[in-house]
Design a protein around this motif. Structure first.
Motif, PDB file in Angstrom:
ATOM      1  N   VAL A 131       0.820  -1.208   0.000  1.00  0.00           N
ATOM      2  CA  VAL A 131       0.000   0.000   0.000  1.00  0.00           C
ATOM      3  C   VAL A 131       0.854   1.259   0.000  1.00  0.00           C
ATOM      4  O   VAL A 131       0.440   2.308  -0.494  1.00  0.00           O
ATOM      5  CB  VAL A 131      -0.978  -0.003   1.205  1.00  0.00           C
ATOM      6  N   ALA A 132       2.084   1.174   0.524  1.00  0.00           N
ATOM      7  CA  ALA A 132       2.998   2.318   0.548  1.00  0.00           C
ATOM      8  C   ALA A 132       3.899   2.350  -0.677  1.00  0.00           C
ATOM      9  O   ALA A 132       4.537   3.365  -0.959  1.00  0.00           O
ATOM     10  CB  ALA A 132       3.844   2.285   1.814  1.00  0.00           C
ATOM     11  N   GLY A 133       3.978   1.233  -1.386  1.00  0.00           N
ATOM     12  CA  GLY A 133       4.843   1.168  -2.557  1.00  0.00           C
ATOM     13  C   GLY A 133       6.315   1.206  -2.205  1.00  0.00           C
ATOM     14  O   GLY A 133       7.151   1.607  -3.013  1.00  0.00           O
ATOM     15  N   GLY A 134       6.650   0.789  -0.983  1.00  0.00           N
ATOM     16  CA  GLY A 134       8.043   0.792  -0.548  1.00  0.00           C
ATOM     17  C   GLY A 134       8.220  -0.098   0.662  1.00  0.00           C
ATOM     18  O   GLY A 134       7.285  -0.777   1.105  1.00  0.00           O
ATOM     19  N   SER A 135       9.432  -0.084   1.196  1.00  0.00           N
ATOM     20  CA  SER A 135       9.764  -0.962   2.307  1.00  0.00           C
ATOM     21  C   SER A 135      10.045  -0.177   3.576  1.00  0.00           C
ATOM     22  O   SER A 135      10.411   0.999   3.529  1.00  0.00           O
ATOM     23  CB  SER A 135      10.998  -1.806   1.964  1.00  0.00           C
ATOM     24  N   MET A 136       9.893  -0.860   4.708  1.00  0.00           N
ATOM     25  CA  MET A 136      10.284  -0.306   5.999  1.00  0.00           C
ATOM     26  C   MET A 136      11.017  -1.395   6.775  1.00  0.00           C
ATOM     27  O   MET A 136      10.850  -2.595   6.495  1.00  0.00           O
ATOM     28  CB  MET A 136       9.057   0.166   6.787  1.00  0.00           C
ATOM     29  N   VAL A 137      11.849  -0.965   7.717  1.00  0.00           N
ATOM     30  CA  VAL A 137      12.528  -1.950   8.551  1.00  0.00           C
ATOM     31  C   VAL A 137      11.479  -2.743   9.314  1.00  0.00           C
ATOM     32  O   VAL A 137      10.529  -2.178   9.859  1.00  0.00           O
ATOM     33  CB  VAL A 137      13.499  -1.254   9.528  1.00  0.00           C
ATOM     34  N   ARG A 138      11.653  -4.056   9.326  1.00  0.00           N
ATOM     35  CA  ARG A 138      10.687  -4.917  10.006  1.00  0.00           C
ATOM     36  C   ARG A 138      10.597  -4.498  11.476  1.00  0.00           C
ATOM     37  O   ARG A 138      11.618  -4.437  12.176  1.00  0.00           O
ATOM     38  CB  ARG A 138      11.104  -6.382   9.883  1.00  0.00           C
ATOM     39  N   PRO A 139       9.391  -4.169  11.953  1.00  0.00           N
ATOM     40  CA  PRO A 139       9.261  -3.649  13.318  1.00  0.00           C
ATOM     41  C   PRO A 139       9.608  -4.690  14.380  1.00  0.00           C
ATOM     42  O   PRO A 139       9.571  -5.889  14.139  1.00  0.00           O
ATOM     43  CB  PRO A 139       7.787  -3.241  13.394  1.00  0.00           C
ATOM     44  N   GLY A 140       9.932  -4.195  15.546  1.00  0.00           N
ATOM     45  CA  GLY A 140      10.340  -5.050  16.649  1.00  0.00           C
ATOM     46  C   GLY A 140      11.444  -4.372  17.433  1.00  0.00           C
ATOM     47  O   GLY A 140      11.537  -3.145  17.445  1.00  0.00           O
ATOM     48  N   LYS A 141      12.288  -5.123  18.048  1.00  0.00           N
ATOM     49  CA  LYS A 141      13.387  -4.555  18.818  1.00  0.00           C
ATOM     50  C   LYS A 141      14.428  -3.976  17.871  1.00  0.00           C
ATOM     51  O   LYS A 141      14.880  -4.645  16.938  1.00  0.00           O
ATOM     52  CB  LYS A 141      14.022  -5.639  19.691  1.00  0.00           C
ATOM     53  N   PRO A 142      14.842  -2.702  18.078  1.00  0.00           N
ATOM     54  CA  PRO A 142      15.863  -2.107  17.210  1.00  0.00           C
ATOM     55  C   PRO A 142      17.166  -2.905  17.238  1.00  0.00           C
ATOM     56  O   PRO A 142      17.497  -3.542  18.248  1.00  0.00           O
ATOM     57  CB  PRO A 142      16.058  -0.711  17.814  1.00  0.00           C
ATOM     58  N   PHE A 143      17.889  -2.863  16.136  1.00  0.00           N
ATOM     59  CA  PHE A 143      19.169  -3.555  16.042  1.00  0.00           C
ATOM     60  C   PHE A 143      20.150  -3.036  17.092  1.00  0.00           C
ATOM     61  O   PHE A 143      20.932  -3.797  17.661  1.00  0.00           O
ATOM     62  CB  PHE A 143      19.728  -3.357  14.627  1.00  0.00           C
ATOM     63  N   MET A 144      20.108  -1.719  17.322  1.00  0.00           N
ATOM     64  CA  MET A 144      20.951  -1.096  18.348  1.00  0.00           C
ATOM     65  C   MET A 144      20.124  -0.085  19.117  1.00  0.00           C
ATOM     66  O   MET A 144      19.216   0.518  18.554  1.00  0.00           O
ATOM     67  CB  MET A 144      22.154  -0.368  17.728  1.00  0.00           C
ATOM     68  N   GLU A 145      20.484   0.129  20.361  1.00  0.00           N
ATOM     69  CA  GLU A 145      19.832   1.160  21.153  1.00  0.00           C
ATOM     70  C   GLU A 145      20.778   2.286  21.531  1.00  0.00           C
ATOM     71  O   GLU A 145      20.350   3.308  22.079  1.00  0.00           O
ATOM     72  CB  GLU A 145      19.207   0.539  22.416  1.00  0.00           C
ATOM     73  N   ASP A 146      22.042   2.124  21.215  1.00  0.00           N
ATOM     74  CA  ASP A 146      23.056   3.133  21.534  1.00  0.00           C
ATOM     75  C   ASP A 146      24.133   3.053  20.463  1.00  0.00           C
ATOM     76  O   ASP A 146      24.659   1.968  20.187  1.00  0.00           O
ATOM     77  CB  ASP A 146      23.655   2.864  22.917  1.00  0.00           C
ATOM     78  N   MET A 147      24.471   4.190  19.832  1.00  0.00           N
ATOM     79  CA  MET A 147      25.470   4.172  18.757  1.00  0.00           C
ATOM     80  C   MET A 147      26.857   3.791  19.249  1.00  0.00           C
ATOM     81  O   MET A 147      27.720   3.426  18.451  1.00  0.00           O
ATOM     82  CB  MET A 147      25.509   5.524  18.059  1.00  0.00           C
ATOM     83  N   ASN A 148      27.077   3.825  20.536  1.00  0.00           N
ATOM     84  CA  ASN A 148      28.361   3.373  21.063  1.00  0.00           C
ATOM     85  C   ASN A 148      28.554   1.869  20.878  1.00  0.00           C
ATOM     86  O   ASN A 148      29.661   1.359  21.068  1.00  0.00           O
ATOM     87  CB  ASN A 148      28.480   3.735  22.548  1.00  0.00           C
ATOM     88  N   GLU A 149      27.494   1.164  20.484  1.00  0.00           N
ATOM     89  CA  GLU A 149      27.586  -0.277  20.250  1.00  0.00           C
ATOM     90  C   GLU A 149      28.014  -0.636  18.834  1.00  0.00           C
ATOM     91  O   GLU A 149      28.205  -1.817  18.529  1.00  0.00           O
ATOM     92  CB  GLU A 149      26.211  -0.914  20.511  1.00  0.00           C
ATOM     93  N   TRP A 150      28.150   0.375  17.962  1.00  0.00           N
ATOM     94  CA  TRP A 150      28.271   0.056  16.542  1.00  0.00           C
ATOM     95  C   TRP A 150      29.495  -0.793  16.199  1.00  0.00           C
ATOM     96  O   TRP A 150      29.424  -1.691  15.352  1.00  0.00           O
ATOM     97  CB  TRP A 150      28.239   1.334  15.689  1.00  0.00           C
ATOM     98  N   GLU A 151      30.619  -0.548  16.835  1.00  0.00           N
ATOM     99  CA  GLU A 151      31.833  -1.284  16.463  1.00  0.00           C
ATOM    100  C   GLU A 151      31.722  -2.771  16.783  1.00  0.00           C
ATOM    101  O   GLU A 151      32.285  -3.605  16.065  1.00  0.00           O
ATOM    102  CB  GLU A 151      33.050  -0.676  17.160  1.00  0.00           C
ATOM    103  N   GLU A 152      31.006  -3.113  17.840  1.00  0.00           N
ATOM    104  CA  GLU A 152      30.892  -4.516  18.199  1.00  0.00           C
ATOM    105  C   GLU A 152      29.727  -5.214  17.506  1.00  0.00           C
ATOM    106  O   GLU A 152      29.747  -6.438  17.338  1.00  0.00           O
ATOM    107  CB  GLU A 152      30.739  -4.664  19.721  1.00  0.00           C
ATOM    108  N   LYS A 153      28.736  -4.443  17.059  1.00  0.00           N
ATOM    109  CA  LYS A 153      27.529  -5.065  16.508  1.00  0.00           C
ATOM    110  C   LYS A 153      27.457  -5.073  14.989  1.00  0.00           C
ATOM    111  O   LYS A 153      26.892  -5.984  14.395  1.00  0.00           O
ATOM    112  CB  LYS A 153      26.281  -4.358  17.075  1.00  0.00           C
ATOM    113  N   ILE A 154      28.007  -4.062  14.343  1.00  0.00           N
ATOM    114  CA  ILE A 154      27.823  -3.926  12.893  1.00  0.00           C
ATOM    115  C   ILE A 154      28.828  -4.774  12.132  1.00  0.00           C
ATOM    116  O   ILE A 154      30.034  -4.734  12.389  1.00  0.00           O
ATOM    117  CB  ILE A 154      27.933  -2.452  12.470  1.00  0.00           C
ATOM    118  N   VAL A 155      28.306  -5.540  11.184  1.00  0.00           N
ATOM    119  CA  VAL A 155      29.144  -6.305  10.254  1.00  0.00           C
ATOM    120  C   VAL A 155      29.113  -5.578   8.920  1.00  0.00           C
ATOM    121  O   VAL A 155      28.045  -5.403   8.314  1.00  0.00           O
ATOM    122  CB  VAL A 155      28.629  -7.748  10.091  1.00  0.00           C
TER     123      VAL A 155
END
Length: 359
Positions: free
Chosen positions: A99-123
């Motif tokens: 209905v929106a003609g586009g995508s959104m991140v699948r709702p639920g728990k965010p991948f991160m809650e603090d950007m200080n986590e990025w080095e350990e979490k992001i691949v």
């Protein structure tokens, strides 16, 4: 590029192209449409008024984001309903919403809650492992049209952290002094990733002439954040990418939605060649104030094709040229304002802008 004098023979219709509002005529142009786009947007030495038909979107399924965001334009047909959605280049799961003609991140728990986590979490994605050679062979004809081949990056800087943290978390992180250093470090590496992808495009698709990068900054009524915050947190990282785009001789186009007139100075500082704001922005006023520093997509005066005579349509086209086709301060036509365009308006716009730009 020297601007050739207008020849009436140029008005010969040689074919047509498809736009979001229907077919539009193609003329007997003195140069390719891609060359005209570069002349106007990068070199600021326009040959005719660019109106959108000169560009061809190129978002191959080679890039995971394009499939995840359900916006693939390449030689092979793409069924958004069947194939749209899935994981982007960082492994974030997107869901296609018909209905929106586009995508959104699948709702639920965010991948991160603090950007200080990025080095350990992001691949980080392995760009070299993508099938560049296969895509280049498959899209050889698609990128050889002579148009401005426009590569879209659909998830920019702020939008990227939205994908990790959802909107509320992302916008709060930009304001949070305890997260700002982490954001700068992440954005710096993200810019390097985008530069790497850009270099791969140029290597495997040398016909690419522009990079069109998305980063929405506002709502219907107002920008999400102050110009001071954008200048501090986002502009330097954009500038790193636009400097590289210019170094390799391509155009840097910004797509940013919302009522963000007060952010135009930041677009200029970030090195963007052009921006076409949505209809809630007074693009004509923006052109008057900033058009000597960035090529603005101006929305023309609108008219009803069914009730407006051809003579009046041509008058409106001439009036647009007089106001916004200054050879020393070029503009482009904003696609948000082309729904009313007729063949007569397009012809008059082309003819009069050719004459004015070649003086």
């Amino acid at each position: 590029m020297a601007v050739p004098a207008f020849d009436p023979k140029e008005l010969e219709v040689t074919g047509q192209t498809h736009t979001i509002h229907g077919p539009a005529p193609l003329y007997n142009y003195p140069v390719t449409m891609g060359e005209a786009f570069i002349a106007a947007v990068r070199d600021r030495n326009p040959i005719w008024e660019i109106s959108g038909i000169e560009s061809q979107i190129f978002t191959p399924r080679l890039i995971p984001d394009n499939v995840a965001r359900a916006l693939v334009f390449e030689s092979k047909p793409f069924d958004a309903l069947k194939d749209g959605g899935g994981k982007d280049m960082f492994g974030i799961d997107w869901e296609y919403i018909p209905v929106a003609g586009g995508s959104m991140v699948r709702p639920g728990k965010p991948f991160m809650e603090d950007m200080n986590e990025w080095e350990e979490k992001i691949v980080w994605p392995d760009v070299d492992s993508w099938d560049w050679e296969g895509s280049a062979e498959e899209n050889k004809e698609y990128v050889s049209t002579g148009k401005n081949i426009q590569v879209w990056f659909q998830t920019g800087w702020f939008e990227r952290i939205i994908s990790f943290m959802e909107f509320e978390g992302a916008i709060m992180a930009l304001f949070d002094e305890d997260q700002q250093d982490a954001i700068h470090a992440f954005f710096d590496k993200l810019s390097d990733l985008y530069i790497n992808i850009i270099d791969h495009f140029v290597k495997y698709f040398p016909q690419v002439t522009s990079f069109y990068m998305h980063d929405d900054w506002g709502s219907q009524k107002e920008t999400f954040f102050s110009p001071t915050l954008v200048e501090e947190m986002i502009v330097p990282h954009m500038k790193k990418v636009t400097d590289h785009i210019h170094k390799i001789g391509r155009c840097a186009e910004l797509h940013s939605c919302g009522q963000i007139m007060k952010q135009v100075p930041n677009m200029i500082k970030a090195g963007w060649d052009t921006w076409s704001g949505q209809v809630m922005n007074d693009t004509q006023a923006i052109y008057e104030q900033y058009g000597d520093k960035i090529v603005i997509g101006v929305i023309p005066e609108q008219f009803d094709p069914e009730t407006t005579s051809e003579e009046e349509q041509r008058r409106l086209a001439r009036e647009f040229v007089e106001k916004f086709c200054d050879p020393k301060k070029p503009s482009v036509v904003n696609l948000y304002g082309t729904a009313c365009f007729t063949d007569a308006y397009r012809e008059e716009l082309y003819k009069q802008s050719r004459i004015r730009y070649s003086k």
